[in-house]
Design an enzyme around this catalytic site. Structure first.
Site, PDB file in Angstrom:
ATOM      1  N   ASP A 228       4.895   1.146  12.077  1.00 46.02           N
ATOM      2  CA  ASP A 228       3.709   0.425  11.604  1.00 46.02           C
ATOM      3  C   ASP A 228       3.645  -1.023  12.106  1.00 46.02           C
ATOM      4  OD1 ASP A 228       2.820   2.642  10.302  1.00 46.02           O
ATOM      5  OD2 ASP A 228       3.355   1.992   8.288  1.00 46.02           O
TER       6      ASP A 228
ATOM      7  N   LYS B 237       0.839  -1.209   0.000  1.00 44.96           N
ATOM      8  CA  LYS B 237       0.000   0.000   0.000  1.00 44.96           C
ATOM      9  C   LYS B 237       0.867   1.250   0.000  1.00 44.96           C
ATOM     10  CE  LYS B 237      -1.813   1.611   4.020  1.00 44.96           C
ATOM     11  NZ  LYS B 237      -1.459   3.040   4.221  1.00 44.96           N
ATOM     12  N   ASN B 238       1.871   1.284   0.879  1.00 45.67           N
ATOM     13  CA  ASN B 238       2.643   2.513   1.057  1.00 45.67           C
ATOM     14  C   ASN B 238       3.620   2.776  -0.090  1.00 45.67           C
ATOM     15  OD1 ASN B 238       1.275   2.965   3.365  1.00 45.67           O
ATOM     16  ND2 ASN B 238       2.991   2.616   4.768  1.00 45.67           N
TER      17      ASN B 238
ATOM     18  N   ARG C 292       0.370  15.158  12.793  1.00 41.49           N
ATOM     19  CA  ARG C 292       0.919  14.879  11.463  1.00 41.49           C
ATOM     20  C   ARG C 292       0.948  16.093  10.523  1.00 41.49           C
ATOM     21  NH1 ARG C 292      -1.126   8.909   9.734  1.00 41.49           N
ATOM     22  NH2 ARG C 292       0.756   8.869   8.504  1.00 41.49           N
TER      23      ARG C 292
ATOM     24  N   CYS D 151      -5.071  13.176  12.779  1.00 42.49           N
ATOM     25  CA  CYS D 151      -5.717  11.875  12.702  1.00 42.49           C
ATOM     26  C   CYS D 151      -5.528  11.216  14.054  1.00 42.49           C
ATOM     27  CB  CYS D 151      -5.131  11.031  11.587  1.00 42.49           C
ATOM     28  SG  CYS D 151      -3.416  10.649  11.841  1.00 42.49           S
TER      29      CYS D 151
ATOM     30  N   ARG E  17      -8.429  -0.548   5.114  1.00 42.33           N
ATOM     31  CA  ARG E  17      -7.555   0.419   4.444  1.00 42.33           C
ATOM     32  C   ARG E  17      -6.188  -0.196   4.131  1.00 42.33           C
ATOM     33  NH1 ARG E  17      -6.320   5.118   7.719  1.00 42.33           N
ATOM     34  NH2 ARG E  17      -4.951   5.347   5.965  1.00 42.33           N
TER      35      ARG E  17
HETATM   36  C1  UD1 Z   1       4.240   7.126   6.219  1.00 41.08           C
HETATM   37  C2  UD1 Z   1       3.422   5.874   6.107  1.00 41.08           C
HETATM   38  C3  UD1 Z   1       2.919   5.437   7.480  1.00 41.08           C
HETATM   39  C4  UD1 Z   1       4.083   5.321   8.457  1.00 41.08           C
HETATM   40  C5  UD1 Z   1       4.929   6.582   8.471  1.00 41.08           C
HETATM   41  C6  UD1 Z   1       6.207   6.444   9.298  1.00 41.08           C
HETATM   42  C7  UD1 Z   1       2.439   6.037   3.914  1.00 41.08           C
HETATM   43  C8  UD1 Z   1       1.226   6.255   3.073  1.00 41.08           C
HETATM   44  N1  UD1 Z   1       2.293   6.127   5.230  1.00 41.08           N
HETATM   45  O1  UD1 Z   1       3.372   8.160   6.719  1.00 41.08           O
HETATM   46  O2  UD1 Z   1       2.270   4.177   7.330  1.00 41.08           O
HETATM   47  O3  UD1 Z   1       3.577   5.088   9.755  1.00 41.08           O
HETATM   48  O4  UD1 Z   1       5.335   6.917   7.127  1.00 41.08           O
HETATM   49  O5  UD1 Z   1       6.968   5.379   8.870  1.00 41.08           O
HETATM   50  O6  UD1 Z   1       3.511   5.753   3.393  1.00 41.08           O
HETATM   51  N2  UD1 Z   1       6.259  15.228  10.111  1.00 41.08           N
HETATM   52  C9  UD1 Z   1       6.379  16.580  10.350  1.00 41.08           C
HETATM   53  N3  UD1 Z   1       6.327  17.431   9.277  1.00 41.08           N
HETATM   54  C10 UD1 Z   1       6.138  16.998   7.996  1.00 41.08           C
HETATM   55  C11 UD1 Z   1       6.024  15.601   7.776  1.00 41.08           C
HETATM   56  C12 UD1 Z   1       6.088  14.741   8.852  1.00 41.08           C
HETATM   57  O7  UD1 Z   1       6.537  17.020  11.490  1.00 41.08           O
HETATM   58  O8  UD1 Z   1       6.083  17.819   7.076  1.00 41.08           O
HETATM   59  C13 UD1 Z   1       6.319  14.284  11.258  1.00 41.08           C
HETATM   60  C14 UD1 Z   1       5.034  13.472  11.452  1.00 41.08           C
HETATM   61  O9  UD1 Z   1       4.085  14.189  12.218  1.00 41.08           O
HETATM   62  C15 UD1 Z   1       5.556  12.240  12.159  1.00 41.08           C
HETATM   63  C16 UD1 Z   1       6.947  12.050  11.542  1.00 41.08           C
HETATM   64  O10 UD1 Z   1       7.296  13.298  10.961  1.00 41.08           O
HETATM   65  O11 UD1 Z   1       5.686  12.489  13.518  1.00 41.08           O
HETATM   66  C17 UD1 Z   1       7.019  10.986  10.476  1.00 41.08           C
HETATM   67  O12 UD1 Z   1       5.973  11.157   9.560  1.00 41.08           O
HETATM   68  P1  UD1 Z   1       6.082  10.717   8.028  1.00 41.08           P
HETATM   69  O13 UD1 Z   1       7.288   9.857   7.854  1.00 41.08           O
HETATM   70  O14 UD1 Z   1       5.944  11.910   7.166  1.00 41.08           O
HETATM   71  O15 UD1 Z   1       4.790   9.806   7.869  1.00 41.08           O
HETATM   72  P2  UD1 Z   1       3.824   9.692   6.628  1.00 41.08           P
HETATM   73  O16 UD1 Z   1       4.577   9.887   5.355  1.00 41.08           O
HETATM   74  O17 UD1 Z   1       2.595  10.513   6.862  1.00 41.08           O
END
Ligand code: UD1
Length: 420
Positions: free
Chosen positions: A307, A22-23, A122, A117, A399
Site C-alpha cells: 500500500d 481504515k484497514n 484477488r 478489481c 475511500r
Molecule cells: C488487505 C488490505 C489492502 C492491502 C492488502 C495487502 C484491507 C481492507 N485491505 O487487502 O489494503 O493492500 O491487504 O497488504 O485490509 N489471496 C488469494 N486468496 C485468498 C486471499 C488472498 O490468493 O483467499 C491473494 C490476493 O489475491 C493477493 C494476496 O493474496 O495477491 C494478498 O491479499 P490479501 O492480503 O488477502 O489482501 P486483502 O486482505 O484483500
C-alpha cells in the site's frame, strides 16, 4: 464527479493529525457482529469505505448510532438478516469480512462473491477453505457465497498457502466462537491484525501468538461488547511522510505511531530524510534537499507494504538516481506508472518491477485516478510538478484518505476540490 486541482511547487511544511486506520476499522466493525452487547468504537476514520461497512451492518438490522465526536455504538443483538448484497460488496471488497463472524455466531451467511478489481483478480479461496476446515458447508450460487454451519464451527489446524490479511482476519473472527482450539499457520502479521486481535481479546476472546505468524485460538461460548479505540492509519502516515520527502519539506504528524511503519521509515532515511519520533508523533525533515532514489520490494509485514509502493514510485520519479520498485503482492499494481509518465516521469516496466530514472521536475497534466494508492501517487506527483495537475475520479482517494485536501492545505500545498 469531483476532481482535485493541484498547483505544484510548494514544499510541505507544518503539522497535521493522522486519522484512525481504515484497514483496522473495517475488520473491527465486522467483529461487532460477534458481540452479545453494544460495542463503542472510537477513532474510526470518516471515509467512504467505513460508511459502506456501517451501511452493510445497518442493512442486516444491526443498530448503529454515531455521536457528535464520531464515536460509534454498534449493537448486533437486533440483527435479522445475514446477507451482504452485491450492491455493497461490489463497492468494497472488505465486505467479505462479515462472512466469518456471521457464520460462527449465527450459523449462516450469504455474501456476494467479490469480483476482481483494478489491481488484480484477488480471490477469496483461502477464506473459504479455512471456514470449510472448521466445518462450514459452502456453496457458490448465483454470485453468492452461501455458507452454513447449523451446529456452529469447530476448531481446526489450518495452514494458509498465501499470507493473506483479509483471510487471516476472517478466520480469526470465525475461530473465536468456534468449539475447541484453532491454529492458524502462516498467518499475516500486519499491525491491523494485531489491533483486531486486541479488540477481540477485550471482548473476551482467547488468542495466543498475537503479532506472530501462528495464531492459537481457544473458542469461547460468547463475547461481550466493549469500548475500543482504533489504531492510527500507518498508510496515511507513510503517504504524508513520502509526500513531504518528495517536495523537500518538513512535516510533523501527530496521533500516529512510529513502530508500525519501520520498513517505510528506514527507506525514507535511505532517501535522505531526517526522521525523529516520539510516543505518538513522527517528524520528517528533508532540510530542503532532493530525495535520493531507493529500491523497494513489497512483501507481507514486517516488510515494505504494497500500500506504500505507488507513493514511493512518485517520490523516486523526482529523486536523484535510478530506483527499482518491485511489486510482489498484487499482479497489476503498477498502474500509476503510465499516468506518472504522462507528467514527464521516466519509468519503464520490466515484469512486476518499475525502473524509475529520476528527473528534476515533473510537468502538470490532466490525469486519472485508478485505485486508492495509485491516486495518492498522483497527488504527490502533482505537488512536485510545474503548473497545474487535474486529477479525475478522486472517489478512489476518498475511500482511504480523510480530508486529504484540507490536510494538504494545512501543510501549505496548493490543492482544491472542484465538483465535476
Ligand atoms: C488487505 C488490505 C489492502 C492491502 C492488502 C495487502 C484491507 C481492507 N485491505 O487487502 O489494503 O493492500 O491487504 O497488504 O485490509 N489471496 C488469494 N486468496 C485468498 C486471499 C488472498 O490468493 O483467499 C491473494 C490476493 O489475491 C493477493 C494476496 O493474496 O495477491 C494478498 O491479499 P490479501 O492480503 O488477502 O489482501 P486483502 O486482505 O484483500
Amino acid at each position: 464527479m469531483d476532481k482535485l486541482i493541484i498547483t505544484g511547487g510548494n514544499p510541505l511544511n507544518g503539522e497535521i493529525r493522522i486519522s484512525g486506520s481504515k484497514n483496522s476499522g473495517l475488520p473491527i466493525l465486522a467483529a461487532t457482529l460477534l458481540a452479545d452487547g453494544p460495542m463503542h468504537l472510537q477513532n474510526l476514520p470518516h471515509l467512504n469505505d467505513i460508511t459502506t461497512m456501517l451501511s452493510l451492518l445497518r442493512c442486516m438490522g444491526v443498530g448503529v448510532t454515531i455521536d457528535e465526536r464520531m464515536g460509534v455504538e454498534i449493537d448486533s443483538t437486533s440483527i435479522n438478516d445475514f446477507a451482504a448484497p452485491y450492491d455493497l460488496v461490489k463497492t468494497m471488497r472488505a465486505s467479505i469480512l462479515v462472512l466469518g463472524p456471521l457464520l460462527t455466531r449465527f450459523g449462516k451467511a450469504d455474501v456476494s462473491f467479490p469480483g476482481g478489481c483494478a489491481i488484480g483478480s484477488r480471490p477469496v479461496d483461502i477464506h473459504l477453505r479455512g471456514l470449510e476446515a472448521m466445518g462450514a458447508q459452502i456453496e457458490v450460487d448465483g454470485g453468492y457465497i452461501r455458507a452454513r454451519a447449523p451446529h456452529g464451527l469447530k476448531g481446526a489446524h489450518f495452514f494458509m498457502d498465501i499470507v493473506t490479511v483479509g483471510g487471516t482476519e476472517n478466520l480469526l473472527m470465525a475461530a473465536v466462537l468456534a468449539k475447541g482450539k484453532t491454529v492458524l499457520e502462516n498467518a499475516a502479521r500486519e499491525p491491523e491484525i494485531v489491533d483486531l486481535a486486541n479488540c477481540l481479546v477485550r471482548m473476551g476472546a482467547q488468542i495466543e501468538g498475537i503479532g506472530s505468524d501462528s495464531l492459537t485460538i481457544h473458542g469461547v461460548e460468547r463475547l461481550q461488547g466493549c469500548a475500543y479505540s482504533v489504531m492510527p492509519d500507518r498508510i496515511e502516515t507513510g503517504t504524508y511522510l513520502t509526500a513531504a520527502a518528495a517536495t523537500r519539506g518538513r512535516v510533523r504528524l501527530r496521533d500516529t505511531a512510529a513502530g508500525i511503519l519501520d520498513a517505510v521509515l528506514l527507506k525514507l532515511e535511505e532517501a535522505g530524510a531526517h526522521i525523529s519520533t516520539g510516543a505518538d508523533w513522527i517528524e520528517l525533515d528533508m532540510k530542503g534537499n532532493r530525495p535520493r532514489s531507493v529500491n523497494v520490494r513489497t512483501a507481507p509485514y514486517p516488510a515494505f507494504p504494497t500500500d506504500m509502493q505507488a507513493q514511493f514510485t512518485a517520490m523516486n520519479a523526482v529523486a536523484e538516481g535510478t530506483g527499482a520498485v518491485t511489486e510482489t503482492i498484487f499482479e497489476n499494481r503498477l498502474i500509476q506508472v503510465h499516468e506518472l509518465n504522462r507528467m514527464g516521469a521516466n519509468i519503464t516496466l520490466e515484469g512486476n518491477t518499475a525502473i524509475i530514472r529520476g528527473v528534476p521536475r515533473l510537468k502538470g497534466a490532466p490525469v486519472m485516478a485508478s485505485d486508492l494508492r495509485a491516486s495518492a501517487s498522483l497527488v504527490i506527483a502533482g505537488m512536485v510538478a510545474d503548473g497545474e495537475t487535474l486529477i479525475d475520479r478522486i472517489y478512489h482517494i476518498d475511500r482511504g484518505y480523510e480530508c486529504i485536501e484540507e490536510k494538504l492545505q494545512i501543510l501549505g500545498a496548493n490543492i482544491q476540490r472542484v465538483a465535476g
